[in-house]
Design a protein around this motif. Sequence first.
Motif, short mmCIF file in Angstrom:
data_model
loop_
_atom_site.label_atom_id
_atom_site.label_comp_id
_atom_site.label_asym_id
_atom_site.label_seq_id
_atom_site.Cartn_x
_atom_site.Cartn_y
_atom_site.Cartn_z
N THR A 99 -0.05 -7.88 -5.96
CA THR A 99 0.74 -8.19 -7.13
C THR A 99 1.30 -9.60 -7.07
OG1 THR A 99 1.43 -5.88 -7.18
CG2 THR A 99 2.67 -7.42 -8.56
N ASP A 146 -2.36 -5.97 -10.43
CA ASP A 146 -3.67 -5.34 -10.24
C ASP A 146 -3.51 -4.16 -9.29
OD1 ASP A 146 -5.42 -8.54 -10.10
OD2 ASP A 146 -4.65 -7.38 -11.79
N THR A 147 -4.06 -3.01 -9.68
CA THR A 147 -3.98 -1.82 -8.83
C THR A 147 -5.33 -1.11 -8.80
OG1 THR A 147 -3.27 -0.38 -10.66
CG2 THR A 147 -1.54 -1.46 -9.38
N THR A 167 -6.57 2.92 -7.68
CA THR A 167 -6.22 4.25 -7.19
C THR A 167 -7.48 5.07 -6.98
OG1 THR A 167 -5.98 5.13 -9.43
CG2 THR A 167 -4.01 4.22 -8.40
N GLN A 193 -9.37 1.37 -11.52
CA GLN A 193 -8.96 0.00 -11.27
C GLN A 193 -8.31 -0.57 -12.54
OE1 GLN A 193 -12.45 -2.12 -10.03
NE2 GLN A 193 -12.76 -0.88 -8.21
N LEU A 232 -3.28 4.31 -3.25
CA LEU A 232 -2.97 3.25 -4.18
C LEU A 232 -2.81 1.95 -3.41
CD1 LEU A 232 -2.06 2.11 -6.95
CD2 LEU A 232 0.27 2.80 -6.37
N ASP A 233 -3.60 0.97 -3.79
CA ASP A 233 -3.55 -0.33 -3.11
C ASP A 233 -3.40 -1.39 -4.18
OD1 ASP A 233 -3.63 -2.42 -1.42
OD2 ASP A 233 -5.62 -2.03 -0.61
N GLY A 234 -2.32 -2.15 -4.13
CA GLY A 234 -2.08 -3.16 -5.16
C GLY A 234 -1.81 -4.51 -4.56
N THR A 238 0.84 -1.19 0.00
CA THR A 238 0.00 0.00 0.00
C THR A 238 0.88 1.24 0.00
OG1 THR A 238 -1.75 -1.13 1.22
CG2 THR A 238 -1.80 1.28 1.22
#
Length: 201
Positions: free
Chosen positions: A37, A75-76, A78, A93, A33-35, A25
């Motif tokens: 991966t 994958d992200t 925001t 997304q 922004l939370d991804g 994060t």
Amino acid sequence: NYRCSSVREVHLYTVYDAPEPAAGTLRWRLCHLDGRTLQRGSQKVALRYEWRDPLPTLGKITLTAHHQDNARRFDTATVTMLPGPRPLVTERQVFSDAALELDDVLLQFDWTPADAHYVVAGIGYTEERVNQERRVAPFTNGIPQRPEHIHDEASIRTVAAFAHDTIALGDSTQLEAGVRQYGVDGSLEGSDRPGLSATDR
């Protein structure tokens, strides 16, 4: 590993690598922004054949070939907020998937045409194929906007020939000279991107 004789060996090996997904994060004042991966997943199968001293002046013949599959996912999401009397909140997304296949073959000769020369020469072929997909889902104040969907398929083929000569000029002096020639051909099999067609090279 299989030893055919004292001068011939065959090596076959496989490698598989699929690390666990890593979550991260990153926060900034107006942006979140939370991804999640999956950085990489790969599998490789390779074959190596070696023949030593087939001729008096030919020290070694080596043939190597390998196939590798790579998978990547990113994958992200925001969220950006602009404060004010009527706050504007935008969310984006992005889902990205890519698969890469690699095949290559290398044939190499190590030989000594003269006492002071050691020559390494060979030819190699590599083919890479990529299949990737990217989906974008945007929102403004919770209202879905026009989504994006991009799909690409492409390949690139490379042929290389090379020669390298090490010349001994004395007990502690060597002169090295080499040459390498590439031939590259790339093609786009398909794409949803505007302005691109499957015939682009």
